[in-house]
Design an enzyme around this catalytic site. Sequence first.
Site, PDB file in Angstrom:
ATOM      1  N   GLU A  15      -3.894   2.496  -7.021  1.00  0.00           N
ATOM      2  CA  GLU A  15      -4.224   3.469  -5.981  1.00  0.00           C
ATOM      3  C   GLU A  15      -3.592   4.801  -6.373  1.00  0.00           C
ATOM      4  O   GLU A  15      -2.371   4.946  -6.301  1.00  0.00           O
ATOM      5  CB  GLU A  15      -3.657   2.999  -4.644  1.00  0.00           C
ATOM      6  CG  GLU A  15      -4.326   1.741  -4.140  1.00  0.00           C
ATOM      7  CD  GLU A  15      -5.031   1.982  -2.825  1.00  0.00           C
ATOM      8  OE1 GLU A  15      -6.267   1.982  -2.826  1.00  0.00           O
ATOM      9  OE2 GLU A  15      -4.358   2.195  -1.825  1.00  0.00           O
TER      10      GLU A  15
ATOM     11  N   HIS B  42       0.860  -1.198   0.000  1.00  0.00           N
ATOM     12  CA  HIS B  42       0.000   0.000   0.000  1.00  0.00           C
ATOM     13  C   HIS B  42       0.891   1.241   0.000  1.00  0.00           C
ATOM     14  O   HIS B  42       1.967   1.241   0.604  1.00  0.00           O
ATOM     15  CB  HIS B  42      -0.907  -0.011   1.233  1.00  0.00           C
ATOM     16  CG  HIS B  42      -1.991   1.019   1.165  1.00  0.00           C
ATOM     17  ND1 HIS B  42      -1.750   2.343   1.414  1.00  0.00           N
ATOM     18  CD2 HIS B  42      -3.299   0.926   0.842  1.00  0.00           C
ATOM     19  CE1 HIS B  42      -2.877   3.024   1.257  1.00  0.00           C
ATOM     20  NE2 HIS B  42      -3.835   2.185   0.911  1.00  0.00           N
TER      21      HIS B  42
HETATM   22  P1  PGA Z   1      -9.777   5.814   0.696  1.00  0.00           P
HETATM   23  O1  PGA Z   1      -8.568   4.792   0.913  1.00  0.00           O
HETATM   24  O2  PGA Z   1     -10.956   5.012   0.202  1.00  0.00           O
HETATM   25  O3  PGA Z   1     -10.016   6.434   2.033  1.00  0.00           O
HETATM   26  O4  PGA Z   1      -9.340   6.796  -0.324  1.00  0.00           O
HETATM   27  C1  PGA Z   1      -8.304   3.807  -0.029  1.00  0.00           C
HETATM   28  C2  PGA Z   1      -7.090   3.031   0.416  1.00  0.00           C
HETATM   29  O5  PGA Z   1      -6.077   3.626   0.716  1.00  0.00           O
HETATM   30  O6  PGA Z   1      -7.130   1.794   0.503  1.00  0.00           O
END
Ligand code: PGA
Length: 236
Positions: free
Chosen positions: A164, A107
Amino acid sequence: MVSGNGGIVDFMKLVVANWKSNKNNGEVIDWLDGYQAKQTTNHNATVVICPAFTAVSTVWEKLKLFREKTPFLGVQDISSFPAGRYTGAISVKNLEGFDVKYAIVGHSERRRYFGESHQAVANKVVQCVENGITPIVCVDDEYIRQQSVAIESKYYSKCVVAYEELGAIGTGNNEPLDHVSKVIDLIRSSFDGASVLYGGSVDKDNIKGYLEITDGVLVGTASLDPDHFAQLVESC
Ligand code: PGA
């Protein structure tokens, strides 16, 4: 041994709740009770809950009482090493008995605040796949190629890869669909056979567009409230 489903998402959409370092044990129990009360079968989603490690046992015990097959249990990270002299790490061995199906690896918050490298993430993929856990490999569009090169190609079809977008995480500024679509194509060509997700300010109102171009979504903020999350799942 923990078991996974090999990353194959078929017609079901994968909806992964990433609670990050939120919720104490009591709050976790309240969430699960709230979600169970709202949960229906009126959707095509495979749901995965990724609590903090401190709540893995609680979530596992509670999920066993759910009538439906899902949510499945996932974790937010995994050690890049096997069991052994790695103080503070959580290895696949530590998770045996909880039937962890998925593990988020790489992540952007792990990369940014804990210095995780592409190679460390690749090692985590090996730990997961070799022990029956499906890794959810997070990538930003800046380093898709570097990350794919660090991972042996024989593992790609066992991975879920989540795009992401940094600026979209936790900000409420979800990424426009046309850009996401381009990045999803790049991920599909870089990780042949992987299932692909989008993550970054997904909520119950914007999820539908993302589901049209992906195999599912990774949800942070909007997964913290069980009512909102149940509605989001129903959109699938
Ligand atoms: P968010 O986070 O939905 O708050 O943008 C997504 C993540 O980092 O998994």
